[in-house]
Design a protein around this motif. Structure first.
Motif, PDB file in Angstrom:
ATOM      1  N   VAL A  43       0.982  -1.228  -0.036  1.00 45.27           N
ATOM      2  CA  VAL A  43       0.027  -0.023   0.075  1.00 45.27           C
ATOM      3  C   VAL A  43       0.745   1.398   0.130  1.00 45.27           C
ATOM      4  O   VAL A  43       0.572   2.264  -0.625  1.00 45.27           O
ATOM      5  CB  VAL A  43      -0.973  -0.116   1.161  1.00 45.27           C
ATOM      6  CG1 VAL A  43      -1.686   1.355   1.253  1.00 45.27           C
ATOM      7  CG2 VAL A  43      -1.917  -1.007   1.127  1.00 45.27           C
ATOM      8  N   GLY A  44       1.961   1.215   0.731  1.00 47.32           N
ATOM      9  CA  GLY A  44       3.231   2.389   0.828  1.00 47.32           C
ATOM     10  C   GLY A  44       3.568   2.640  -0.671  1.00 47.32           C
ATOM     11  O   GLY A  44       3.647   3.629  -1.013  1.00 47.32           O
ATOM     12  N   MET A  45       3.973   1.557  -1.095  1.00 47.98           N
ATOM     13  CA  MET A  45       4.523   1.706  -2.592  1.00 47.98           C
ATOM     14  C   MET A  45       3.274   2.147  -3.682  1.00 47.98           C
ATOM     15  O   MET A  45       3.604   3.182  -4.317  1.00 47.98           O
ATOM     16  CB  MET A  45       5.040   0.327  -3.290  1.00 47.98           C
ATOM     17  CG  MET A  45       5.470   0.565  -4.296  1.00 47.98           C
ATOM     18  SD  MET A  45       6.477  -1.059  -5.179  1.00 47.98           S
ATOM     19  CE  MET A  45       6.041  -2.370  -4.187  1.00 47.98           C
ATOM     20  N   ILE A  46       2.142   1.823  -3.563  1.00 52.11           N
ATOM     21  CA  ILE A  46       0.998   2.297  -4.460  1.00 52.11           C
ATOM     22  C   ILE A  46       0.809   3.659  -4.262  1.00 52.11           C
ATOM     23  O   ILE A  46       0.520   4.567  -5.130  1.00 52.11           O
ATOM     24  CB  ILE A  46      -0.237   1.262  -4.194  1.00 52.11           C
ATOM     25  CG1 ILE A  46      -0.080   0.050  -4.972  1.00 52.11           C
ATOM     26  CG2 ILE A  46      -1.349   2.019  -4.984  1.00 52.11           C
ATOM     27  CD1 ILE A  46      -1.170  -0.992  -4.480  1.00 52.11           C
ATOM     28  N   HIS A  47       0.902   4.121  -2.770  1.00 51.70           N
ATOM     29  CA  HIS A  47       0.594   5.375  -2.518  1.00 51.70           C
ATOM     30  C   HIS A  47       1.701   6.434  -2.985  1.00 51.70           C
ATOM     31  O   HIS A  47       1.607   7.428  -3.462  1.00 51.70           O
ATOM     32  CB  HIS A  47       0.252   5.521  -0.930  1.00 51.70           C
ATOM     33  CG  HIS A  47       0.486   6.951  -0.409  1.00 51.70           C
ATOM     34  ND1 HIS A  47      -0.317   7.882  -0.924  1.00 51.70           N
ATOM     35  CD2 HIS A  47       1.458   7.868   0.260  1.00 51.70           C
ATOM     36  CE1 HIS A  47       0.010   9.026  -0.327  1.00 51.70           C
ATOM     37  NE2 HIS A  47       1.108   9.089   0.179  1.00 51.70           N
ATOM     38  N   GLY A  48       3.053   5.892  -2.866  1.00 50.93           N
ATOM     39  CA  GLY A  48       4.063   6.395  -3.381  1.00 50.93           C
ATOM     40  C   GLY A  48       3.903   6.694  -4.841  1.00 50.93           C
ATOM     41  O   GLY A  48       4.218   8.021  -5.209  1.00 50.93           O
ATOM     42  N   ALA A  49       3.599   6.006  -5.556  1.00 49.04           N
ATOM     43  CA  ALA A  49       3.406   6.076  -7.219  1.00 49.04           C
ATOM     44  C   ALA A  49       2.611   7.093  -7.421  1.00 49.04           C
ATOM     45  O   ALA A  49       2.525   7.817  -8.189  1.00 49.04           O
ATOM     46  CB  ALA A  49       3.071   4.694  -7.526  1.00 49.04           C
ATOM     47  N   ALA A  50       1.314   6.981  -6.529  1.00 49.22           N
ATOM     48  CA  ALA A  50       0.168   7.863  -6.678  1.00 49.22           C
ATOM     49  C   ALA A  50       0.636   9.348  -6.511  1.00 49.22           C
ATOM     50  O   ALA A  50       0.193  10.374  -7.031  1.00 49.22           O
ATOM     51  CB  ALA A  50      -0.954   7.508  -5.823  1.00 49.22           C
ATOM     52  N   PHE A  51       1.657   9.493  -5.305  1.00 49.02           N
ATOM     53  CA  PHE A  51       1.928  10.887  -4.970  1.00 49.02           C
ATOM     54  C   PHE A  51       2.806  11.408  -6.033  1.00 49.02           C
ATOM     55  O   PHE A  51       2.626  12.530  -6.387  1.00 49.02           O
ATOM     56  CB  PHE A  51       2.637  10.717  -3.712  1.00 49.02           C
ATOM     57  CG  PHE A  51       3.281  11.838  -3.190  1.00 49.02           C
ATOM     58  CD1 PHE A  51       2.606  13.168  -2.586  1.00 49.02           C
ATOM     59  CD2 PHE A  51       4.726  12.154  -3.498  1.00 49.02           C
ATOM     60  CE1 PHE A  51       3.221  14.240  -2.304  1.00 49.02           C
ATOM     61  CE2 PHE A  51       5.228  13.288  -3.394  1.00 49.02           C
ATOM     62  CZ  PHE A  51       4.607  14.456  -2.589  1.00 49.02           C
TER      63      PHE A  51
END
Length: 104
Positions: A43-51
């Protein structure tokens, strides 16, 4: 109606906001309250990509659309504050409608 650049940016902002909430309200509580850290990395990686997509899209989609310095600052800060992208969305919707009226 064609997809305007501001509409595209609003969609990316929605995704960034949802991933923030998933990280803060699902993955991190599972880790810290229940000792289940498995969701934090994906989830952190997905959020980082979204950011990152939000920041890149902000520049690509909003440049030349009549945003003042304060509006750029507001939109940038929204990415760093939980619920910020949701709170900024009505402002972006107004800008989108003005942009679409200008194009039509």
């Amino acid at each position: 109606m064609a997809l305007t650049m501001i509409r595209l940016f609003r969609f990316i902002g929605l995704i960034e906001g949802i991933t923030t909430l998933a990280l803060f309200l699902v993955a991190m509580p599972l880790k810290y309250w229940f000792g289940m850290p498995a969701l934090v990395p994906p989830v952190g990686m997905i959020h980082g990509a979204a950011f990152l997509a939000y920041i890149v899209a902000m520049i690509a989609c909003l440049w030349g659309r009549g945003f003042a310095r304060g509006e750029w600052a507001r939109t940038t800060i929204a990415a760093f504050v939980p619920f910020g992208t949701f709170l900024n969305d009505p402002f972006l919707k107004r800008k989108q409608l003005l942009d679409e009226a200008r194009i039509a």
